[in-house]
Scaffold this motif. Sequence first.
Motif, PDB file in Angstrom:
ATOM      1  N   ASP A 128      44.509 122.430  34.734  1.00  0.00           N
ATOM      2  CA  ASP A 128      45.595 122.171  35.767  1.00  0.00           C
ATOM      3  C   ASP A 128      44.649 122.003  37.238  1.00  0.00           C
ATOM      4  O   ASP A 128      43.686 122.802  37.371  1.00  0.00           O
ATOM      5  CB  ASP A 128      46.471 123.557  36.146  1.00  0.00           C
ATOM      6  N   SER A 129      45.309 121.271  37.703  1.00  0.00           N
ATOM      7  CA  SER A 129      44.257 120.542  38.989  1.00  0.00           C
ATOM      8  C   SER A 129      44.391 121.983  39.970  1.00  0.00           C
ATOM      9  O   SER A 129      43.337 121.924  40.756  1.00  0.00           O
ATOM     10  CB  SER A 129      44.814 119.496  39.502  1.00  0.00           C
ATOM     11  N   SER A 130      45.382 122.720  40.078  1.00  0.00           N
ATOM     12  CA  SER A 130      45.355 123.733  41.081  1.00  0.00           C
ATOM     13  C   SER A 130      44.245 124.912  40.568  1.00  0.00           C
ATOM     14  O   SER A 130      43.620 125.485  41.432  1.00  0.00           O
ATOM     15  CB  SER A 130      46.803 124.315  41.037  1.00  0.00           C
ATOM     16  N   VAL A 131      44.041 125.050  39.361  1.00  0.00           N
ATOM     17  CA  VAL A 131      43.230 125.941  38.819  1.00  0.00           C
ATOM     18  C   VAL A 131      41.525 125.432  39.248  1.00  0.00           C
ATOM     19  O   VAL A 131      40.736 126.118  39.763  1.00  0.00           O
ATOM     20  CB  VAL A 131      43.202 126.200  37.353  1.00  0.00           C
ATOM     21  N   SER A 151      40.903 123.344  41.746  1.00  0.00           N
ATOM     22  CA  SER A 151      40.710 123.584  43.032  1.00  0.00           C
ATOM     23  C   SER A 151      40.362 124.858  43.480  1.00  0.00           C
ATOM     24  O   SER A 151      39.649 125.250  44.394  1.00  0.00           O
ATOM     25  CB  SER A 151      42.256 123.315  43.795  1.00  0.00           C
ATOM     26  N   VAL A 152      40.990 125.810  43.029  1.00  0.00           N
ATOM     27  CA  VAL A 152      40.781 127.443  43.270  1.00  0.00           C
ATOM     28  C   VAL A 152      39.363 127.606  42.845  1.00  0.00           C
ATOM     29  O   VAL A 152      38.576 128.181  43.669  1.00  0.00           O
ATOM     30  CB  VAL A 152      41.682 128.374  42.546  1.00  0.00           C
ATOM     31  N   ASN A 205      36.896 125.570  42.525  1.00  0.00           N
ATOM     32  CA  ASN A 205      36.091 124.757  43.563  1.00  0.00           C
ATOM     33  C   ASN A 205      35.945 125.268  44.914  1.00  0.00           C
ATOM     34  O   ASN A 205      34.569 125.555  45.463  1.00  0.00           O
ATOM     35  CB  ASN A 205      36.400 123.154  43.719  1.00  0.00           C
ATOM     36  N   GLU A 261      42.435 129.608  54.064  1.00  0.00           N
ATOM     37  CA  GLU A 261      42.274 129.556  52.583  1.00  0.00           C
ATOM     38  C   GLU A 261      40.904 130.020  52.210  1.00  0.00           C
ATOM     39  O   GLU A 261      40.808 130.840  51.225  1.00  0.00           O
ATOM     40  CB  GLU A 261      42.644 128.188  51.781  1.00  0.00           C
TER      41      GLU A 261
END
Length: 172
Positions: free
Chosen positions: A2-5, A7-8, A10, A142
């Motif tokens: 998943d791209s959100s995973v 992103s987190v 990174n 963030e």
Amino acid sequence: MDSSVVSVINLSAYAIYFMLPAYLANVTALAFGGGKPLDFNHKFSDGRRILGNGVTWRGTIIGTIIGTVVGLGQGIITGDIIQGFLLGLTLGGGALIGDACGSFIKRRLKLESGRPAPILDQLDFVVGALVFASLIVVLPVEIIVIILVITVILHLGANIIAYLLGIKKVWY
């Protein structure tokens, strides 16, 4: 994945890389500290030591130098030596000033050196580092939140490992 995973992950990697000068300054101050206390054994108006024996001139100076050198190395890698130097200095020095502030607060709370103060023990140096680094950069909220969460995990994990290896007398 998943791209959100991703992103987190990174952002987490960036947060750790960004905080390296502070993390290494903090560890170095502990490892190479000792000697004359930063407060010269003076007492505050409440009759208790201002800081305590764990916050020393040698640890503060060596830790700040290491933080600065790490930041300089990061600046060489990124191509901005001046910003790297300044971030290393502010993150490293700020971490150690934050740690000293945490020690000051613990003394006012009547906690002796070495006694646990959950959250304060894990984040005093990070808050100091981020406050001083804010003179150089503006971090998104963030990243600050990720830094705080990761630091608690890293700090407790490192302390538990050091305890299990017999390097520390307490797990916290």
